[in-house]
Enzyme design. Structure first.
Site, PDB file in Angstrom:
ATOM      1  N   ASP A  53       0.872  -1.167   0.000  1.00  0.00           N
ATOM      2  CA  ASP A  53       0.000   0.000   0.000  1.00  0.00           C
ATOM      3  C   ASP A  53       0.914   1.223   0.000  1.00  0.00           C
ATOM      4  O   ASP A  53       1.606   1.494   0.993  1.00  0.00           O
ATOM      5  CB  ASP A  53      -0.880  -0.017   1.245  1.00  0.00           C
ATOM      6  CG  ASP A  53      -1.802   1.194   1.350  1.00  0.00           C
ATOM      7  OD1 ASP A  53      -1.647   2.152   0.563  1.00  0.00           O
ATOM      8  OD2 ASP A  53      -2.674   1.190   2.240  1.00  0.00           O
ATOM      9  N   TYR A 138      -9.842  13.927  -7.830  1.00  0.00           N
ATOM     10  CA  TYR A 138      -8.865  13.547  -8.845  1.00  0.00           C
ATOM     11  C   TYR A 138      -8.279  14.786  -9.510  1.00  0.00           C
ATOM     12  O   TYR A 138      -7.061  14.920  -9.661  1.00  0.00           O
ATOM     13  CB  TYR A 138      -9.527  12.645  -9.883  1.00  0.00           C
ATOM     14  CG  TYR A 138      -8.562  12.034 -10.872  1.00  0.00           C
ATOM     15  CD1 TYR A 138      -7.873  10.864 -10.580  1.00  0.00           C
ATOM     16  CD2 TYR A 138      -8.350  12.633 -12.109  1.00  0.00           C
ATOM     17  CE1 TYR A 138      -6.992  10.303 -11.487  1.00  0.00           C
ATOM     18  CE2 TYR A 138      -7.461  12.084 -13.021  1.00  0.00           C
ATOM     19  CZ  TYR A 138      -6.789  10.918 -12.710  1.00  0.00           C
ATOM     20  OH  TYR A 138      -5.913  10.379 -13.620  1.00  0.00           O
ATOM     21  N   LYS A 142      -4.378  16.142  -9.317  1.00  0.00           N
ATOM     22  CA  LYS A 142      -3.527  16.285 -10.495  1.00  0.00           C
ATOM     23  C   LYS A 142      -3.031  17.717 -10.661  1.00  0.00           C
ATOM     24  O   LYS A 142      -1.935  17.958 -11.188  1.00  0.00           O
ATOM     25  CB  LYS A 142      -4.266  15.805 -11.739  1.00  0.00           C
ATOM     26  CG  LYS A 142      -4.576  14.303 -11.703  1.00  0.00           C
ATOM     27  CD  LYS A 142      -3.333  13.464 -11.445  1.00  0.00           C
ATOM     28  CE  LYS A 142      -3.592  11.984 -11.420  1.00  0.00           C
ATOM     29  NZ  LYS A 142      -2.381  11.181 -11.207  1.00  0.00           N
ATOM     30  N   THR A 173      -7.713   2.955 -21.108  1.00  0.00           N
ATOM     31  CA  THR A 173      -7.341   2.162 -19.940  1.00  0.00           C
ATOM     32  C   THR A 173      -8.609   1.831 -19.158  1.00  0.00           C
ATOM     33  O   THR A 173      -9.669   2.432 -19.386  1.00  0.00           O
ATOM     34  CB  THR A 173      -6.394   2.954 -19.018  1.00  0.00           C
ATOM     35  OG1 THR A 173      -7.099   4.082 -18.480  1.00  0.00           O
ATOM     36  CG2 THR A 173      -5.152   3.421 -19.765  1.00  0.00           C
TER      37      THR A 173
END
Length: 233
Positions: A53, A138, A142, A173
């Site tokens: 992890d 997210y 970023k 992906t």
């Protein structure tokens, strides 16, 4: 006397883009250590996987233990929780994986990167530049990666370490499966990409291979878009 093989550590390197990066540079003669929670059963020759992890500093240290110099650190691991990221607890989890773990890995491996004059490549995103109602954690993570990369480029330069980032656009992906399967959304995305196609994992891998190579020896603190022109359309 034969020259010692280069070593790359790739977080999130067991699957997807991380695996593609590892396979590409392993084919160039590197040894690659992929670290994370998931790995495909078959990894390319030259790659090995360590289960850890990456948000657990002790587990990360155990997985990357050793004194061998590190030529490249690629922090590819990331999570996306979509609209659940509006919840503060989920938001924190996304930032822990996508940003804090990247810093932790770099700080832990800094002496070994310095021993080789190594390179760091972090993963930004097209969402480093745009807001989104669908994944605020997210996007925030970023954006933070861009700032972290620039800070590392300045802070690590005295150690001879370069730090750059890649910013993938729409790449085929598993993380982008929902968008790929939404016909209306897919059509809108396709219409905006100047190069007329979604990216593949190998497209990103080749950009990373360049940034960790001697060809990029005078490049640091930059963000390289790998998006078919999406960000400028």
């Amino acid at each position: 006397m034969p020259q010692e093989r280069k070593l790359a550590v790739i977080t999130g390197g067991g699957t997807g883009i991380g695996k593609a990066i590892g396979g590409l540079i392993a084919a160039d003669g590197w040894d690659v250590l992929a670290v994370g929670l998931a790995s495909d059963q078959q990894l390319p020759e030259g790659m090995r996987f360590a289960h850890a992890d990456i948000t657990d500093a002790a587990a990360l240290a155990d997985a990357t233990a050793g004194n061998r110099p590190v030529d490249a650190l690629v922090t590819c691991a990331a999570v996306l929780r979509d609209r659940a990221e509006w919840d503060p607890a989920t938001f924190r989890t996304v930032l822990d994986v996508n940003v804090t773990a990247a810093l932790t890995a770099a700080e832990h491996l800094r002496p070994r990167l310095a021993a080789r004059g190594g390179a760091i490549v972090n993963f930004a995103s097209m969402w480093s530049y745009f807001g989104t109602a669908n994944a605020p954690g997210y996007a925030a993570s970023k954006g933070a990666i861009v700032a972290l990369t620039r800070s590392q480029a300045v802070g690590y330069a005295a150690d001879g370490i370069r730090a750059n980032a890649v910013a993938p656009g729409w790449i085929e992906t598993p993380m982008s499966t929902r968008a790929q399967q939404d016909d209306a959304r897919r059509a809108a995305i396709d219409a905006r990409i100047p190069l007329g196609r979604w990216g593949r994992a190998d497209d990103v891998a080749r950009a990373v291979r360049f940034l960790v190579s001697d060809d990029a020896a005078y490049i640091t603190g930059t963000v390289l878009n790998v998006d078919g022109g999406y960000a400028i359309a």
